[in-house]
Write a protein that holds these residues in place. Structure first.
Motif, PDB file in Angstrom:
ATOM      1  N   VAL A   6       0.852  -1.183   0.000  1.00  0.00           N
ATOM      2  CA  VAL A   6       0.000   0.000   0.000  1.00  0.00           C
ATOM      3  C   VAL A   6       0.889   1.235   0.000  1.00  0.00           C
ATOM      4  O   VAL A   6       1.807   1.350   0.815  1.00  0.00           O
ATOM      5  CB  VAL A   6      -0.935   0.032   1.233  1.00  0.00           C
ATOM      6  N   HIS A   7       0.602   2.138  -0.923  1.00  0.00           N
ATOM      7  CA  HIS A   7       1.318   3.416  -0.988  1.00  0.00           C
ATOM      8  C   HIS A   7       0.358   4.526  -0.575  1.00  0.00           C
ATOM      9  O   HIS A   7      -0.757   4.590  -1.080  1.00  0.00           O
ATOM     10  CB  HIS A   7       1.850   3.669  -2.401  1.00  0.00           C
ATOM     11  N   ARG A   8       0.781   5.383   0.327  1.00  0.00           N
ATOM     12  CA  ARG A   8      -0.048   6.511   0.779  1.00  0.00           C
ATOM     13  C   ARG A   8       0.497   7.802   0.195  1.00  0.00           C
ATOM     14  O   ARG A   8       1.699   8.043   0.209  1.00  0.00           O
ATOM     15  CB  ARG A   8      -0.048   6.598   2.294  1.00  0.00           C
ATOM     16  N   MET A   9      -0.425   8.620  -0.300  1.00  0.00           N
ATOM     17  CA  MET A   9      -0.043   9.938  -0.784  1.00  0.00           C
ATOM     18  C   MET A   9      -1.115  10.937  -0.393  1.00  0.00           C
ATOM     19  O   MET A   9      -2.267  10.584  -0.205  1.00  0.00           O
ATOM     20  CB  MET A   9       0.190   9.926  -2.294  1.00  0.00           C
ATOM     21  N   GLU A  37       6.739   2.545  -6.495  1.00  0.00           N
ATOM     22  CA  GLU A  37       7.061   2.263  -5.096  1.00  0.00           C
ATOM     23  C   GLU A  37       6.900   0.775  -4.768  1.00  0.00           C
ATOM     24  O   GLU A  37       7.677   0.224  -3.983  1.00  0.00           O
ATOM     25  CB  GLU A  37       6.208   3.122  -4.165  1.00  0.00           C
ATOM     26  N   LEU A  38       5.911   0.118  -5.371  1.00  0.00           N
ATOM     27  CA  LEU A  38       5.785  -1.344  -5.237  1.00  0.00           C
ATOM     28  C   LEU A  38       7.055  -2.003  -5.744  1.00  0.00           C
ATOM     29  O   LEU A  38       7.612  -2.890  -5.100  1.00  0.00           O
ATOM     30  CB  LEU A  38       4.567  -1.842  -6.022  1.00  0.00           C
ATOM     31  N   TRP A  39       7.524  -1.554  -6.901  1.00  0.00           N
ATOM     32  CA  TRP A  39       8.742  -2.118  -7.495  1.00  0.00           C
ATOM     33  C   TRP A  39       9.935  -1.931  -6.568  1.00  0.00           C
ATOM     34  O   TRP A  39      10.694  -2.859  -6.332  1.00  0.00           O
ATOM     35  CB  TRP A  39       9.010  -1.452  -8.849  1.00  0.00           C
ATOM     36  N   ARG A  40      10.071  -0.721  -6.040  1.00  0.00           N
ATOM     37  CA  ARG A  40      11.193  -0.416  -5.135  1.00  0.00           C
ATOM     38  C   ARG A  40      11.136  -1.325  -3.902  1.00  0.00           C
ATOM     39  O   ARG A  40      12.155  -1.834  -3.442  1.00  0.00           O
ATOM     40  CB  ARG A  40      11.136   1.052  -4.728  1.00  0.00           C
ATOM     41  N   ASP A  41       9.928  -1.549  -3.375  1.00  0.00           N
ATOM     42  CA  ASP A  41       9.741  -2.365  -2.179  1.00  0.00           C
ATOM     43  C   ASP A  41      10.041  -3.845  -2.426  1.00  0.00           C
ATOM     44  O   ASP A  41      10.660  -4.493  -1.596  1.00  0.00           O
ATOM     45  CB  ASP A  41       8.299  -2.206  -1.672  1.00  0.00           C
ATOM     46  N   ARG A  42       9.600  -4.371  -3.548  1.00  0.00           N
ATOM     47  CA  ARG A  42       9.697  -5.815  -3.801  1.00  0.00           C
ATOM     48  C   ARG A  42      10.926  -6.221  -4.598  1.00  0.00           C
ATOM     49  O   ARG A  42      11.419  -7.336  -4.441  1.00  0.00           O
ATOM     50  CB  ARG A  42       8.444  -6.304  -4.542  1.00  0.00           C
ATOM     51  N   ILE A  43      11.416  -5.329  -5.477  1.00  0.00           N
ATOM     52  CA  ILE A  43      12.476  -5.728  -6.405  1.00  0.00           C
ATOM     53  C   ILE A  43      13.702  -4.824  -6.308  1.00  0.00           C
ATOM     54  O   ILE A  43      14.830  -5.296  -6.350  1.00  0.00           O
ATOM     55  CB  ILE A  43      11.924  -5.768  -7.851  1.00  0.00           C
ATOM     56  N   GLY A  44      13.484  -3.538  -6.150  1.00  0.00           N
ATOM     57  CA  GLY A  44      14.589  -2.583  -6.093  1.00  0.00           C
ATOM     58  C   GLY A  44      14.272  -1.408  -6.992  1.00  0.00           C
ATOM     59  O   GLY A  44      13.186  -1.307  -7.553  1.00  0.00           O
ATOM     60  N   ASP A  72      -6.087  17.476   0.235  1.00  0.00           N
ATOM     61  CA  ASP A  72      -5.496  17.164   1.537  1.00  0.00           C
ATOM     62  C   ASP A  72      -5.894  15.806   2.094  1.00  0.00           C
ATOM     63  O   ASP A  72      -5.443  15.426   3.162  1.00  0.00           O
ATOM     64  CB  ASP A  72      -5.781  18.271   2.564  1.00  0.00           C
ATOM     65  N   ASP A  73      -6.736  15.031   1.372  1.00  0.00           N
ATOM     66  CA  ASP A  73      -7.026  13.656   1.799  1.00  0.00           C
ATOM     67  C   ASP A  73      -5.764  12.820   1.710  1.00  0.00           C
ATOM     68  O   ASP A  73      -4.930  13.033   0.816  1.00  0.00           O
ATOM     69  CB  ASP A  73      -8.077  13.006   0.889  1.00  0.00           C
ATOM     70  N   GLU A  74      -5.632  11.865   2.616  1.00  0.00           N
ATOM     71  CA  GLU A  74      -4.578  10.866   2.507  1.00  0.00           C
ATOM     72  C   GLU A  74      -5.161   9.685   1.745  1.00  0.00           C
ATOM     73  O   GLU A  74      -6.077   9.007   2.217  1.00  0.00           O
ATOM     74  CB  GLU A  74      -4.087  10.433   3.883  1.00  0.00           C
ATOM     75  N   LEU A  75      -4.647   9.464   0.560  1.00  0.00           N
ATOM     76  CA  LEU A  75      -5.144   8.439  -0.345  1.00  0.00           C
ATOM     77  C   LEU A  75      -4.242   7.225  -0.261  1.00  0.00           C
ATOM     78  O   LEU A  75      -3.041   7.316  -0.533  1.00  0.00           O
ATOM     79  CB  LEU A  75      -5.164   9.000  -1.772  1.00  0.00           C
ATOM     80  N   PRO A  93      -5.484  -2.238  -8.567  1.00  0.00           N
ATOM     81  CA  PRO A  93      -5.341  -1.209  -7.537  1.00  0.00           C
ATOM     82  C   PRO A  93      -6.680  -0.868  -6.882  1.00  0.00           C
ATOM     83  O   PRO A  93      -7.733  -0.908  -7.525  1.00  0.00           O
ATOM     84  CB  PRO A  93      -4.805  -0.010  -8.318  1.00  0.00           C
ATOM     85  N   VAL A  94      -6.593  -0.546  -5.594  1.00  0.00           N
ATOM     86  CA  VAL A  94      -7.758  -0.088  -4.834  1.00  0.00           C
ATOM     87  C   VAL A  94      -7.362   1.217  -4.159  1.00  0.00           C
ATOM     88  O   VAL A  94      -6.400   1.254  -3.392  1.00  0.00           O
ATOM     89  CB  VAL A  94      -8.206  -1.126  -3.790  1.00  0.00           C
ATOM     90  N   PHE A  95      -8.107   2.278  -4.450  1.00  0.00           N
ATOM     91  CA  PHE A  95      -7.849   3.610  -3.920  1.00  0.00           C
ATOM     92  C   PHE A  95      -8.849   3.872  -2.796  1.00  0.00           C
ATOM     93  O   PHE A  95     -10.063   3.789  -3.017  1.00  0.00           O
ATOM     94  CB  PHE A  95      -8.042   4.673  -5.009  1.00  0.00           C
ATOM     95  N   ARG A  96      -8.353   4.219  -1.600  1.00  0.00           N
ATOM     96  CA  ARG A  96      -9.220   4.483  -0.451  1.00  0.00           C
ATOM     97  C   ARG A  96      -8.756   5.714   0.305  1.00  0.00           C
ATOM     98  O   ARG A  96      -7.562   5.992   0.376  1.00  0.00           O
ATOM     99  CB  ARG A  96      -9.205   3.310   0.534  1.00  0.00           C
ATOM    100  N   VAL A  97      -9.712   6.389   0.888  1.00  0.00           N
ATOM    101  CA  VAL A  97      -9.447   7.417   1.893  1.00  0.00           C
ATOM    102  C   VAL A  97     -10.060   6.854   3.166  1.00  0.00           C
ATOM    103  O   VAL A  97     -11.284   6.727   3.264  1.00  0.00           O
ATOM    104  CB  VAL A  97     -10.067   8.776   1.514  1.00  0.00           C
ATOM    105  N   GLY A  98      -9.199   6.462   4.107  1.00  0.00           N
ATOM    106  CA  GLY A  98      -9.688   5.743   5.283  1.00  0.00           C
ATOM    107  C   GLY A  98     -10.341   4.450   4.820  1.00  0.00           C
ATOM    108  O   GLY A  98      -9.762   3.695   4.044  1.00  0.00           O
ATOM    109  N   GLU A  99     -11.562   4.213   5.260  1.00  0.00           N
ATOM    110  CA  GLU A  99     -12.300   3.021   4.848  1.00  0.00           C
ATOM    111  C   GLU A  99     -13.142   3.265   3.599  1.00  0.00           C
ATOM    112  O   GLU A  99     -13.740   2.338   3.054  1.00  0.00           O
ATOM    113  CB  GLU A  99     -13.203   2.539   5.991  1.00  0.00           C
ATOM    114  N   ARG A 100     -13.190   4.500   3.125  1.00  0.00           N
ATOM    115  CA  ARG A 100     -14.051   4.871   2.003  1.00  0.00           C
ATOM    116  C   ARG A 100     -13.400   4.508   0.670  1.00  0.00           C
ATOM    117  O   ARG A 100     -12.307   4.962   0.352  1.00  0.00           O
ATOM    118  CB  ARG A 100     -14.342   6.369   2.064  1.00  0.00           C
ATOM    119  N   LEU A 101     -14.081   3.666  -0.115  1.00  0.00           N
ATOM    120  CA  LEU A 101     -13.601   3.294  -1.439  1.00  0.00           C
ATOM    121  C   LEU A 101     -13.760   4.480  -2.377  1.00  0.00           C
ATOM    122  O   LEU A 101     -14.854   5.043  -2.507  1.00  0.00           O
ATOM    123  CB  LEU A 101     -14.385   2.088  -1.976  1.00  0.00           C
ATOM    124  N   ILE A 102     -12.671   4.843  -3.045  1.00  0.00           N
ATOM    125  CA  ILE A 102     -12.665   5.949  -3.985  1.00  0.00           C
ATOM    126  C   ILE A 102     -12.721   5.409  -5.421  1.00  0.00           C
ATOM    127  O   ILE A 102     -13.519   5.856  -6.233  1.00  0.00           O
ATOM    128  CB  ILE A 102     -11.416   6.832  -3.796  1.00  0.00           C
TER     129      ILE A 102
END
Length: 132
Positions: A6-9, A37-44, A72-75, A93-102
């Motif tokens: 999960v990546h937060r922005m 960021e997924l790539w960086r985390d899992r592969i480099g 200003d939402d954290e997605l 991909p699944v985009f959420r703000v908190g528990e709310r599906l975007i």
């Protein structure tokens, strides 16, 4: 089994449209940041893949919009790897703000030679790193 990456922005003002929500086209940009960021985390670093003679291209993209993220939402962008083929992979991909599906969707990438853009089989170490 790997946990889903999960990546937060944080949504920036310039990413919102006249209705005050994130402009729909920005979700693919957000996805692109998250897949890097997924790539960086899992592969480099992504450049390491290029240096090995591989690259990824998007072959198909589908997004479904449910609600609007706002300034200003954290997605949070969850990046489950749904399928690993011979030369391709599918991420849902699944985009959420908190528990709310975007939004959610499905993106298919194809592994290619960065010089010729012809398809190449996925390296086994990448398959292992992305398998869950």
């Amino acid at each position: 089994m790997l946990t889903v990456f999960v990546h937060r922005m944080r949504v920036r003002y310039s990413e919102c449209d006249q209705q005050g929500v994130v402009f729909n086209g920005n979700y693919l940009f957000f996805y692109d940041v998250a897949v890097t960021e997924l790539w960086r985390d899992r592969i480099g670093p992504y450049q390491g893949m290029i240096d090995r003679g591989y690259d990824l291209v998007v072959a198909e993209a589908r997004l479904r919009f449910v609600a609007g993220a706002r300034f200003d939402d954290e997605l949070d962008i969850a990046m489950p790897v749904h399928h690993l083929g011979t030369t391709s992979m599918i991420i849902r991909p699944v985009f959420r703000v908190g528990e709310r599906l975007i939004a959610d969707g499905e993106i298919r990438h194809v592994f290619v030679d960065p010089k010729t853009l012809t398809k190449k089989p996925m390296p086994e170490d990448y398959r292992t790193a992305l398998s869950g």
